[in-house]
Structures are given as structure tokens and as C-alpha cells.
Design an enzyme around this catalytic site. Structure first.
Site, PDB file in Angstrom:
ATOM      1  N   SER A 180       0.803  -1.218   0.000  1.00 62.62           N
ATOM      2  CA  SER A 180       0.000   0.000   0.000  1.00 62.62           C
ATOM      3  C   SER A 180       0.839   1.273   0.000  1.00 62.62           C
ATOM      4  O   SER A 180       0.322   2.360  -0.254  1.00 62.62           O
ATOM      5  CB  SER A 180      -0.949   0.034   1.204  1.00 62.62           C
ATOM      6  OG  SER A 180      -0.256   0.360   2.388  1.00 62.62           O
ATOM      7  N   LYS A 199       1.518   4.201   7.330  1.00 59.38           N
ATOM      8  CA  LYS A 199       0.732   5.046   6.431  1.00 59.38           C
ATOM      9  C   LYS A 199       1.197   6.492   6.522  1.00 59.38           C
ATOM     10  O   LYS A 199       1.890   6.889   7.453  1.00 59.38           O
ATOM     11  CB  LYS A 199      -0.763   4.987   6.799  1.00 59.38           C
ATOM     12  CG  LYS A 199      -1.433   3.659   6.526  1.00 59.38           C
ATOM     13  CD  LYS A 199      -1.566   3.382   5.043  1.00 59.38           C
ATOM     14  CE  LYS A 199      -2.260   2.066   4.780  1.00 59.38           C
ATOM     15  NZ  LYS A 199      -1.442   0.911   5.169  1.00 59.38           N
TER      16      LYS A 199
END
Length: 241
Positions: free
Chosen positions: A162, A200
């Protein structure tokens, strides 16, 4: 001779590498240079590559290597970097295992040791969050230039894709500076609801926290303040081939 925009872009890429060990995305370059489209970034990148200042690495997402810097950039980097970085919402610094970054805000001294042993605290998800990590699996030697003096650091093995558009691949080792706060644009280790850890990009959106992936296949997670605890900020990346 480079144009002002070419120098600004080269400075921004170099400073971002100095801070995170990964280059900025084309969207971040466009925003930092206040251009209307990414086509202008493509032209600047091509010009810098043709002049021998950078090299694009094949078969790697958004991978750019700085080969050299012009004299004008070396002598006047500090004030202009602050201006470009401010527009982008963060102040990037380099972590390649060479050079001496001054820390997250440009004033904190770095560890002088050639190398330093860090605990690898298992695996971190760059994708769907996984169970929180708290046990040391092994140790790894990292360049002392990645580390900030008088701060705790640890390493994690990345699992998932991701963050691939931020230059972070499955199997990479990320070096994390332990801290409980973050600024918009930082890549962080976030603990979600005290049970799931994920890597993230951190952003604030109104009264919410956004944990943003660097891969369009993954959705941004919006969470309340009380659902997220910052465990640390990315300061370096180690990759084996």
C-alpha cells in the site's frame, strides 16, 4: 545551467530523500513547485536526467537517485528548501546511509557512529493493518547518519504494497524514530484502536485523522483522534536485492 524550476525540483527531491529515504511522488512535486499538471514535472525530471543530475531506476516505482548537485544548490539550499518544503506541508531530509541529516526539523544533531544496531520489531503492514507489534525478532545494523541523537529508534519489516508509490516495497526494512506526535505528510507507524499497527502517511482532516496509503488500490482510513496512537515516524529505509 539549470533553470530555477529545475533547481527547485532537484532541491525538493534531494531534501525528501534526506528526510525519508524515499523520493516524493509526482503529485507532491507538482504541489511543491506550484505547477498545474504533472506533465511539467515529467519535463523537469527528463531535463535533470539528461544533464546528469539524477537517474531514474528501472523496475522500481517512483525511484530517483541523486547523482550530483549544482554549486548554486549546495551554497543556497537551506533558505530555499524551507520555502519549497513549507508549500508541501513538511520539511524533508535525506536518509541514504550517507550524508548527515540534521533531524526532522533541521536542527537536531545526528548520531555520529558509522553503524548502529537496531531491534527489528517484527513486521508492519503496508496494506490491511495487522496485529500490533511488540516483540523483537532480530537486530539489524543501520548507518548512524539515519539516527537522531538522544532519540529511540527501531526497525520493522514491511509487508504489503500500500506504500509502493512512496518507494516502500514489500520486504523492505523501515527505520522508525519513536515518537508520539506527527505532522501532516509524515509517514508513520500508527496503532489503530490499540490492536492493529500499520505504516501510512498521516494527515489531519478537520477533526479526524486520515491514514493515507500510497497506492490507489487502497482507501484512506478516516479515524477519530482517540482511535489512533502514533508510535513513530519513518526516517530511513533499507532494501536488499
Amino acid at each position: 545551467m539549470l533553470t530555477r524550476k529545475q533547481i527547485d525540483l532537484l532541491r525538493f527531491i534531494n531534501d525528501r530523500l534526506q528526510r525519508d529515504g524515499v523520493p516524493p511522488s509526482f503529485d507532491e512535486m507538482k504541489e511543491a513547485l506550484e505547477l498545474r499538471s504533472k506533465s511539467g514535472i515529467h519535463r523537469l525530471i527528463t531535463a535533470l536526467e539528461e544533464r546528469g543530475f539524477i537517474r531514474r531506476l528501472a523496475h522500481r516505482a517512483r525511484a530517483i537517485e541523486i547523482l550530483r548537485l549544482p554549486d548554486a544548490l549546495q551554497t543556497a539550499a537551506a533558505p530555499a528548501t524551507a520555502a519549497v518544503g513549507a508549500r508541501a506541508g513538511f520539511a524533508p531530509r535525506l536518509v541514504e546511509g550517507a550524508g548527515r541529516p540534521a533531524g526532522p526539523r533541521g536542527s537536531i544533531p545526528v548520531v555520529e557512529a558509522t553503524s548502529h544496531s537496531l531491534p527489528v520489531m517484527g513486521r508492519i503492514a503496508a496494506g490491511t493493518p495487522i496485529e500490533a507489534i511488540s516483540e523483537v525478532s532480530h537486530h539489524i545494523s543501520v548507518p548512524g547518519s539515519m539516527l537522531t541523537a538522544q532519540a529511540e529508534h527501531f526497525a520493522l519489516e514491511v509487508r504489503g504494497d500500500s506504500m509502493i508509490d512512496a518507494g516502500i516495497n514489500d520486504g523492505d526494512i523501515v527505520v522508525i524514530r519513536a515518537q508520539s506526535t506527527a505532522e501532516t505528510g509524515d509517514i508513520v507507524v500508527a496503532l489503530v484502536e490499540d490492536s492493529e499497527a500499520t505504516l501510512k502517511r498521516f494527515r489531519r482532516r478537520g477533526g479526524m485523522i486520515a491514514l493515507e496509503a500510497a497506492n490507489p488500490a487502497y482507501e484512506t482510513r478516516l479515524l477519530r483522534d482517540d482511535q489512533v496512537r502514533i508510535q513513530g515516524r519513518l526516517v530511513g529505509l533499507i532494501r536488499s536485492y
